[in-house]
Each structure stands twice: as C-alpha cells, then as structure tokens.
Enzyme design. Sequence first.
Site, PDB file in Angstrom:
ATOM      1  N   HIS A 126       0.839  -1.194   0.000  1.00 33.97           N
ATOM      2  CA  HIS A 126       0.000   0.000   0.000  1.00 33.97           C
ATOM      3  C   HIS A 126       0.875   1.245   0.000  1.00 33.97           C
ATOM      4  O   HIS A 126       2.094   1.169   0.178  1.00 33.97           O
ATOM      5  CB  HIS A 126      -0.950  -0.001   1.213  1.00 33.97           C
TER       6      HIS A 126
HETATM    7  C1  T46 Z   1       2.963   0.892   6.812  1.00 34.27           C
HETATM    8  C2  T46 Z   1       3.761  -0.327   7.029  1.00 34.27           C
HETATM    9  C3  T46 Z   1       5.239  -0.048   7.123  1.00 34.27           C
HETATM   10  C4  T46 Z   1      -3.839  -0.500  13.789  1.00 34.27           C
HETATM   11  O1  T46 Z   1      -4.874  -0.748  14.425  1.00 34.27           O
HETATM   12  N1  T46 Z   1      -3.146   0.627  14.054  1.00 34.27           N
HETATM   13  C5  T46 Z   1      -2.003   0.963  13.397  1.00 34.27           C
HETATM   14  O2  T46 Z   1      -1.398   2.000  13.696  1.00 34.27           O
HETATM   15  C6  T46 Z   1      -1.535   0.071  12.381  1.00 34.27           C
HETATM   16  C7  T46 Z   1      -0.268   0.400  11.605  1.00 34.27           C
HETATM   17  C8  T46 Z   1      -2.252  -1.051  12.120  1.00 34.27           C
HETATM   18  N2  T46 Z   1      -3.391  -1.339  12.814  1.00 34.27           N
HETATM   19  C9  T46 Z   1      -4.110  -2.583  12.522  1.00 34.27           C
HETATM   20  C10 T46 Z   1      -4.797  -2.601  11.167  1.00 34.27           C
HETATM   21  C11 T46 Z   1      -4.735  -4.049  10.781  1.00 34.27           C
HETATM   22  O3  T46 Z   1      -5.852  -4.725  11.307  1.00 34.27           O
HETATM   23  O4  T46 Z   1      -3.169  -3.650  12.503  1.00 34.27           O
HETATM   24  C12 T46 Z   1      -3.495  -4.584  11.485  1.00 34.27           C
HETATM   25  C13 T46 Z   1      -2.306  -4.811  10.546  1.00 34.27           C
HETATM   26  O5  T46 Z   1      -2.051  -3.589   9.806  1.00 34.27           O
HETATM   27  P1  T46 Z   1      -1.560  -3.600   8.278  1.00 34.27           P
HETATM   28  O6  T46 Z   1      -2.122  -4.751   7.578  1.00 34.27           O
HETATM   29  O7  T46 Z   1      -1.829  -2.249   7.707  1.00 34.27           O
HETATM   30  O8  T46 Z   1       0.036  -3.800   8.475  1.00 34.27           O
HETATM   31  P2  T46 Z   1       1.193  -3.736   7.387  1.00 34.27           P
HETATM   32  O9  T46 Z   1       2.344  -4.386   8.018  1.00 34.27           O
HETATM   33  O10 T46 Z   1       0.753  -4.239   6.063  1.00 34.27           O
HETATM   34  O11 T46 Z   1       1.500  -2.153   7.197  1.00 34.27           O
HETATM   35  C14 T46 Z   1       1.949  -1.369   8.281  1.00 34.27           C
HETATM   36  C15 T46 Z   1       1.195  -0.031   8.328  1.00 34.27           C
HETATM   37  O12 T46 Z   1      -0.205  -0.273   8.336  1.00 34.27           O
HETATM   38  C16 T46 Z   1       1.527   0.863   7.166  1.00 34.27           C
HETATM   39  O13 T46 Z   1       1.032   2.162   7.417  1.00 34.27           O
HETATM   40  O14 T46 Z   1       3.430   1.852   6.218  1.00 34.27           O
HETATM   41  O15 T46 Z   1       3.340  -1.107   8.157  1.00 34.27           O
END
Ligand code: T46
Length: 136
Positions: free
Chosen positions: A49
């Site tokens: 993303h």
């Molecule tokens: C990014 C990369 C480097 C939250 O509730 N709060 C938060 O601050 C974050 C980051 C995530 N979440 C929840 C949302 C999802 O249910 O944690 C779960 C996993 O998040 P996500 O699938 O977005 O994680 P990544 O590792 O794909 O991405 C993350 C960040 O979301 C993104 O902003 O830049 O790490």
Amino acid sequence: MEVIKYAFQRHGDDRGMLVALEEGKEIPFPVKRVYYMYDTVPGVRRGHHAHKCLEQILICIHGSCKIHLDNGEETAEVELSNPYEGLYIPNDMWREMYDFSSDAVLMVLASVIYDESDYIRSYDEFIQYVKGNTHE
Ligand code: T46
C-alpha cells in the site's frame, strides 16, 4: 529514487549501546504514533500500500528485513539490519516489507495517528494517484 536512510548516533559504553530519537532532531516530523511488528511468518510480504499523508521512519530494532519502495516511476530495495538505522518513507510511496529474519522486530515512527482512509491499497489506484499529483 533518493532513498533516505539515517544512521542514528550510537551512545556506547562498557555497558552496551543506546540510541536516542527526539522529535525535531533525529526525527524530522512530530511522532504521533509508534507501532511494531514481530513474529512475522516466514516468507510473508507485508504492506502492499501507499499513504497520501503520512511520513514514517522504519527501524528494524532486532534482526533484519527488506523494504521495497516504489514512487510510481522508480523502485528501490532497502535492507534494514542494524538497530541504529532508520528508513524514511514519505507520502506517496508504495511499500512492501519482506525477507524478515525470524527474530525481526520492525518498529515504525509515524507522523499521524492511524487512519484507514489514508491508505491506497490498489497498485493501479496508486499509479493514477501519483500521476494526478504530478499533473502529467
Ligand atoms: C505501513 C507499514 C510499514 C492499527 O490498528 N493501528 C495501526 O497504527 C496500524 C499500523 C495497524 N493497525 C491494525 C490494522 C490491521 O488490522 O493492525 C493490522 C495490521 O495492519 P496492516 O495490515 O496495515 O500492516 P502492514 O504491516 O501491512 O502495514 C503497516 C502499516 O499499516 C503501514 O502504514 O506503512 O506497516
């Protein structure tokens, strides 16, 4: 593509090492949120993303991982394998995190609180978005 990777000052003595990060000094934005990922499943690729309005610094405080960056025109692969290194990721940058070592802890300092509406999760939409931003 210009990749901005910081090597933070290390305060070492005979007890070990310490890295200090202050908003406005080592960190060029207000830190509104800190999160970290660990116990990453082998072979997994995270991210996929971009963000419209979010600056971040990624620090692999234990172990190692790689980051794929894509600004819509150029790509870069960056390895984070030292706890004193930080990768700056600006707005409008597609990112994927991969090749996590089994002991990796990837910590992220973020400039704004969590906002799902800031995510661009479709690569095609990302390309359209960055093209629109540069008025091509
Ligand atoms: C990014 C990369 C480097 C939250 O509730 N709060 C938060 O601050 C974050 C980051 C995530 N979440 C929840 C949302 C999802 O249910 O944690 C779960 C996993 O998040 P996500 O699938 O977005 O994680 P990544 O590792 O794909 O991405 C993350 C960040 O979301 C993104 O902003 O830049 O790490």
